[in-house]
Scaffold this motif. Structure first.
Motif, short mmCIF file in Angstrom:
data_model
loop_
_atom_site.label_atom_id
_atom_site.label_comp_id
_atom_site.label_asym_id
_atom_site.label_seq_id
_atom_site.Cartn_x
_atom_site.Cartn_y
_atom_site.Cartn_z
N SER A 147 0.60 2.55 4.29
CA SER A 147 -0.55 3.08 5.04
C SER A 147 -1.62 2.04 5.36
O SER A 147 -2.40 2.24 6.28
N ASP A 197 -4.65 1.28 -3.29
CA ASP A 197 -4.37 0.31 -2.23
C ASP A 197 -5.42 -0.80 -2.20
O ASP A 197 -5.09 -1.99 -2.13
N SER A 230 0.85 -1.19 0.00
CA SER A 230 0.00 0.00 0.00
C SER A 230 0.89 1.25 0.00
O SER A 230 2.05 1.20 0.39
N SER A 231 0.31 2.32 -0.44
CA SER A 231 1.05 3.58 -0.54
C SER A 231 1.61 3.99 0.83
O SER A 231 0.87 4.08 1.81
N LYS A 232 2.92 4.19 0.86
CA LYS A 232 3.61 4.62 2.08
C LYS A 232 3.35 3.69 3.26
O LYS A 232 3.37 4.11 4.41
N TRP A 253 -6.15 5.47 -1.61
CA TRP A 253 -6.97 4.36 -1.11
C TRP A 253 -7.52 3.50 -2.24
O TRP A 253 -7.64 2.28 -2.08
N SER A 306 -5.19 7.53 3.41
CA SER A 306 -4.34 7.69 2.22
C SER A 306 -5.15 8.22 1.06
O SER A 306 -6.28 7.77 0.82
N ASP A 307 -4.54 9.14 0.32
CA ASP A 307 -5.19 9.63 -0.90
C ASP A 307 -5.10 8.58 -2.02
O ASP A 307 -5.73 8.72 -3.06
N SER A 347 -4.43 1.35 3.91
CA SER A 347 -5.67 2.11 3.96
C SER A 347 -6.91 1.29 3.66
O SER A 347 -8.01 1.82 3.61
#
Length: 180
Positions: A43, A93, A39-41, A90, A87-88, A45
């Protein structure tokens, strides 16, 4: 385990399932894989709602005008949610988690199919997401991306044929559109 290229070739959307229930080990394997999805960073999400209640599956199968009917015949569905407050990314993700579920199902010899919920509607215009949210008591802060229906394969599907690869959609270094 199958070679990944072979797994990708043989994985096809399964819209018919047998009545056989999934084992606890199969369900845990599916969820473990989804929980490992990147997932992004970092996160994470996404959230997952596992549904095996026959009446809820029947109701989820009617969450949009068409394309969700197969959920009623599945012994299990995983509703994949995303949290825009975490998270933007999402959508991305939750999409990766959904894809991981599809691939893990195939690796286990099971069938699965992605049912899109985000930006889908009932015939009267009511968002499918609102119906799923109401049925499963999902908080307003979370968004519903997809329902992944999973079960034992109730039909045979031919593997993807490499004759159908769209190599013309691959561009090297720059996007060169076909000249008219």
């Amino acid at each position: 385990m199958k070679d990944f290229s072979e797994l990708a070739r043989i994985r096809r959307s399964m819209r018919k399932f047998t009545a056989e229930e999934l084992t606890q080990d199969e369900v845990v394997a599916l969820l473990r894989t989804a929980l490992m999805s990147p997932s992004s960073k970092g996160s994470h999400s996404w959230e997952l709602v596992v549904v095996d209640d026959k009446e809820l599956l029947r109701q989820l199968a009617h969450c949009k005008a068409r394309g969700a009917e197969l959920v009623e015949g599945a012994p299990l569905a995983v509703v994949v949610l995303g949290d825009p407050g975490v998270s933007d990314a999402w959508i991305e993700d939750a999409s990766v988690a959904s894809t991981m579920l599809l691939l893990q199902a195939e690796d286990l010899g099971l069938g699965a199919c992605w049912v899109q919920v985000r930006e889908r509607f009932m015939a009267d215009g009511k968002p499918a997401e609102d119906i799923v949210r109401g049925l499963l008591h999902i908080p307003e802060s979370l968004r519903v991306l997809s329902i992944i229906a999973v079960g034992h394969k109730g039909m045979e599907r031919k593997p993807f044929s490499e004759d159908h690869l769209l190599w013309e959609k691959v561009h090297i270094n720059t996007f060169d559109a076909p000249k008219e």
